[in-house]
Design a protein around this motif. Structure first.
Motif: not given
Lengths: 108, 122
Positions: A73-95
């Motif tokens: 989970t990614l949590t943004i506690s209080r959204l600021e105007p500059e936080d409106f965007a697209v968010y991606y997760c990425q794993q590198s535990g395995s190739s």
């Protein structure tokens, strides 16, 4: 290959509200090597979180990451105007390293 | 300040080879980090293509492995991508980025180039 699923696809919130973004892996992510990025239109992704919960240099503490195994989970506690965007997760535990499809956080 | 800058042809014909170079400044390319390529088709998500260590060790996404070559030139502080037999579906913004090796919180991409749009079209 580990497939990452992000939900919701779009999150409509107002400034000041709390945002909770989910990233689920098709199998356990080794050593919790899960990162989060923010991307704004026309810009490269920006690293926010690595190792599931460590904030990258210069990232405000309103951004926090949690989780282990297959659920993160990614949590943004209080959204600021500059936080409106697209968010991606990425794993590198395995190739191969893989990214989720993204969650768009837009203004309600 | 670590900076990465992609360069190369912006237009490639179908079936030809896409070639890009990433110039690294503000950090020694030989100082322990790995260097990777990621692409993003317009309006879509991110795909890791492959990475290289300064020693020349490479690792690729299996989905592209047969067509990808990544190389490094430490004397010029740059690394390069070649992707052969491209199709229109590979029109994308191509990014270069830096990441640590495994065992240090994972292979997360902490510095990125601005990206370059490569269009595959005749």
């Amino acid at each position: 290959e580990i497939v990452l699923t992000q939900s919701p696809g779009t999150l409509s919130l107002s400034p000041g509200e709390r945002a909770t973004l989910s990233c689920r892996a098709s199998q356990s992510v080794s050593s919790n090597y899960l990162a989060w990025y923010q991307q704004k239109p026309g810009q490269a992704p920006r690293l926010l979180i690595y190792g599931a919960s460590s904030r990258a240099t210069g990232i405000p503490d309103r951004f926090s990451g949690s989780g282990s195994g297959t659920d993160f989970t990614l949590t943004i506690s209080r959204l600021e105007p500059e936080d409106f965007a697209v968010y991606y997760c990425q794993q590198s535990g395995s190739s191969p390293f893989t990214f989720g499809p993204g969650t768009k956080v837009d203004i309600k | 300040q670590v900076q990465l800058q992609e360069s190369g042809p912006r237009l490639v014909k179908p079936s030809e080879t896409l070639s890009l170079t990433c110039a690294v400044s503000g950090y020694s390319i030989s100082s322990g980090y790995h260097w990777g390529w990621i692409r993003q088709p317009p309006g879509k998500g991110l795909e890791w293509i492959g990475s290289i260590y300064y020693s020349g060790t490479t690792y690729y996404n299996p989905s592209l492995k047969s067509r990808v070559t990544i190389s490094v030139d430490t004397s010029k502080s740059q690394f390069s991508l070649k992707l052969s037999s491209v199709t229109a579906a590979e029109t994308a913004v191509y990014y270069c980025a830096r990441h640590p090796g495994a065992g240090t919180g994972g292979c997360y991409f902490d510095y990125w180039g601005q990206g370059t749009l490569v269009t595959v079209s005749s």
